[in-house]
Design a protein around this motif. Structure first.
Motif, PDB file in Angstrom:
ATOM      1  N   UNK A   1      56.082  31.197  48.020  1.00 58.77           N
ATOM      2  CA  UNK A   1      54.972  31.268  49.194  1.00 58.77           C
ATOM      3  C   UNK A   1      53.791  32.149  48.725  1.00 58.77           C
ATOM      4  N   UNK A   2      52.652  31.958  49.140  1.00 59.57           N
ATOM      5  CA  UNK A   2      51.476  32.638  48.697  1.00 59.57           C
ATOM      6  C   UNK A   2      51.397  33.887  49.483  1.00 59.57           C
ATOM      7  N   UNK A   3      51.104  35.027  48.876  1.00 63.07           N
ATOM      8  CA  UNK A   3      50.851  36.198  49.727  1.00 63.07           C
ATOM      9  C   UNK A   3      49.350  36.534  49.653  1.00 63.07           C
ATOM     10  N   UNK A   4      48.990  37.517  50.512  1.00 59.70           N
ATOM     11  CA  UNK A   4      47.496  37.766  50.586  1.00 59.70           C
ATOM     12  C   UNK A   4      47.059  38.759  49.421  1.00 59.70           C
ATOM     13  N   UNK A   5      46.067  38.819  48.971  1.00 63.07           N
ATOM     14  CA  UNK A   5      45.603  39.810  47.870  1.00 63.07           C
ATOM     15  C   UNK A   5      46.296  41.572  48.189  1.00 63.07           C
ATOM     16  N   UNK A   6      46.167  41.861  49.351  1.00 66.65           N
ATOM     17  CA  UNK A   6      46.689  43.127  49.750  1.00 66.65           C
ATOM     18  C   UNK A   6      48.061  43.231  49.453  1.00 66.65           C
ATOM     19  N   UNK A   7      49.057  42.115  49.691  1.00 71.17           N
ATOM     20  CA  UNK A   7      50.486  42.154  49.284  1.00 71.17           C
ATOM     21  C   UNK A   7      50.521  42.239  47.875  1.00 71.17           C
ATOM     22  N   UNK A   8      49.920  41.581  47.263  1.00 68.79           N
ATOM     23  CA  UNK A   8      49.794  41.654  45.676  1.00 68.79           C
ATOM     24  C   UNK A   8      49.665  42.868  45.188  1.00 68.79           C
ATOM     25  N   UNK A   9      48.691  43.512  45.526  1.00 66.36           N
ATOM     26  CA  UNK A   9      47.991  44.820  45.137  1.00 66.36           C
ATOM     27  C   UNK A   9      49.231  45.857  45.689  1.00 66.36           C
ATOM     28  N   UNK A  10      49.927  45.838  46.661  1.00 64.65           N
ATOM     29  CA  UNK A  10      50.818  46.502  47.310  1.00 64.65           C
ATOM     30  C   UNK A  10      52.119  46.466  46.152  1.00 64.65           C
ATOM     31  N   UNK A  11      52.506  45.086  45.753  1.00 66.44           N
ATOM     32  CA  UNK A  11      53.612  44.960  45.023  1.00 66.44           C
ATOM     33  C   UNK A  11      53.292  45.585  43.619  1.00 66.44           C
ATOM     34  N   UNK A  12      52.198  45.224  43.014  1.00 70.83           N
ATOM     35  CA  UNK A  12      51.596  45.788  41.760  1.00 70.83           C
ATOM     36  C   UNK A  12      52.063  47.297  41.810  1.00 70.83           C
ATOM     37  N   UNK A  13      51.626  48.123  42.816  1.00 74.71           N
ATOM     38  CA  UNK A  13      51.794  49.550  42.735  1.00 74.71           C
ATOM     39  C   UNK A  13      53.155  49.726  42.781  1.00 74.71           C
ATOM     40  N   UNK A  14      53.935  49.335  43.451  1.00 76.01           N
ATOM     41  CA  UNK A  14      55.717  49.399  43.712  1.00 76.01           C
ATOM     42  C   UNK A  14      56.063  49.139  42.528  1.00 76.01           C
ATOM     43  N   UNK A  15      55.612  48.159  41.558  1.00 74.50           N
ATOM     44  CA  UNK A  15      56.312  47.986  40.064  1.00 74.50           C
ATOM     45  C   UNK A  15      55.488  48.755  39.013  1.00 74.50           C
ATOM     46  N   UNK A  16      54.744  49.587  39.668  1.00 72.91           N
ATOM     47  CA  UNK A  16      54.143  50.527  38.493  1.00 72.91           C
ATOM     48  C   UNK A  16      53.147  50.091  37.652  1.00 72.91           C
ATOM     49  N   UNK A  17      52.347  49.087  38.106  1.00 73.30           N
ATOM     50  CA  UNK A  17      51.166  48.615  37.456  1.00 73.30           C
ATOM     51  C   UNK A  17      50.120  49.464  37.418  1.00 73.30           C
ATOM     52  N   UNK A  18      49.409  49.510  36.417  1.00 79.09           N
ATOM     53  CA  UNK A  18      48.159  50.031  36.370  1.00 79.09           C
ATOM     54  C   UNK A  18      47.174  49.983  37.274  1.00 79.09           C
ATOM     55  N   UNK A  19      46.930  48.339  37.091  1.00 86.06           N
ATOM     56  CA  UNK A  19      45.956  47.645  37.957  1.00 86.06           C
ATOM     57  C   UNK A  19      46.234  46.165  38.421  1.00 86.06           C
ATOM     58  N   UNK A  20      45.696  45.762  39.043  1.00 82.90           N
ATOM     59  CA  UNK A  20      46.157  44.246  39.815  1.00 82.90           C
ATOM     60  C   UNK A  20      44.886  43.228  39.402  1.00 82.90           C
ATOM     61  N   UNK A  21      44.969  42.228  38.978  1.00 83.81           N
ATOM     62  CA  UNK A  21      43.916  41.244  38.455  1.00 83.81           C
ATOM     63  C   UNK A  21      44.577  40.254  39.065  1.00 83.81           C
ATOM     64  N   UNK A  22      43.613  39.073  39.614  1.00 81.63           N
ATOM     65  CA  UNK A  22      43.866  37.804  40.028  1.00 81.63           C
ATOM     66  C   UNK A  22      43.384  36.956  38.865  1.00 81.63           C
ATOM     67  N   UNK A  23      44.074  35.921  38.287  1.00 80.47           N
ATOM     68  CA  UNK A  23      43.843  35.320  37.360  1.00 80.47           C
ATOM     69  C   UNK A  23      44.181  33.795  37.336  1.00 80.47           C
ATOM     70  N   UNK A  24      43.640  32.902  36.562  1.00 86.35           N
ATOM     71  CA  UNK A  24      44.249  31.465  36.601  1.00 86.35           C
ATOM     72  C   UNK A  24      44.054  30.764  34.954  1.00 86.35           C
ATOM     73  N   UNK A  25      45.061  30.700  34.654  1.00 86.39           N
ATOM     74  CA  UNK A  25      44.985  30.015  33.071  1.00 86.39           C
ATOM     75  C   UNK A  25      44.633  28.696  33.180  1.00 86.39           C
ATOM     76  N   UNK A  26      44.924  27.909  34.269  1.00 87.23           N
ATOM     77  CA  UNK A  26      44.489  26.366  34.458  1.00 87.23           C
ATOM     78  C   UNK A  26      42.949  26.446  34.645  1.00 87.23           C
ATOM     79  N   UNK A  27      42.349  27.414  35.439  1.00 92.21           N
ATOM     80  CA  UNK A  27      41.216  27.404  35.593  1.00 92.21           C
ATOM     81  C   UNK A  27      40.234  28.320  34.430  1.00 92.21           C
TER      82      UNK A  27
END
Length: 70
Positions: A1-27
């Motif tokens: 399921x797709x999540x909104x950007x805020x949810x991805x950012x929240x998960x990134x922080x929970x996982x200890x990520x330094x920064x969150x980026x949205x990217x697309x290899x396809x595009x």
């Protein structure tokens, strides 16, 4: 399921990520930015590790000028 950007950012922080980026290899969107940031973060971490390692080395005590001759 797709999540909104805020949810991805929240998960990134929970996982200890330094920064969150949205990217697309396809595009081919934000790929360079993601790689550049990953390299930058790795270099900073490496430099910090070097500083910590250097700080933990025992310091060389200055010679007192005394010696024992037997």
């Amino acid at each position: 399921p797709m999540l909104d950007k805020e949810e991805y950012e929240k998960r990134a922080l929970e996982w200890g990520a330094v920064k969150y980026f949205e990217c697309s290899a396809a595009n081919q969107e934000n790929i360079t930015e993601v790689i550049d940031e990953a390299v930058r973060v790795a270099r900073v971490a490496q430099a910090e590790e070097k500083l910590i390692t250097e700080a933990q080395k025992p310091s060389q005590a200055p010679a007192s000028g005394c010696c024992t001759i037997s």
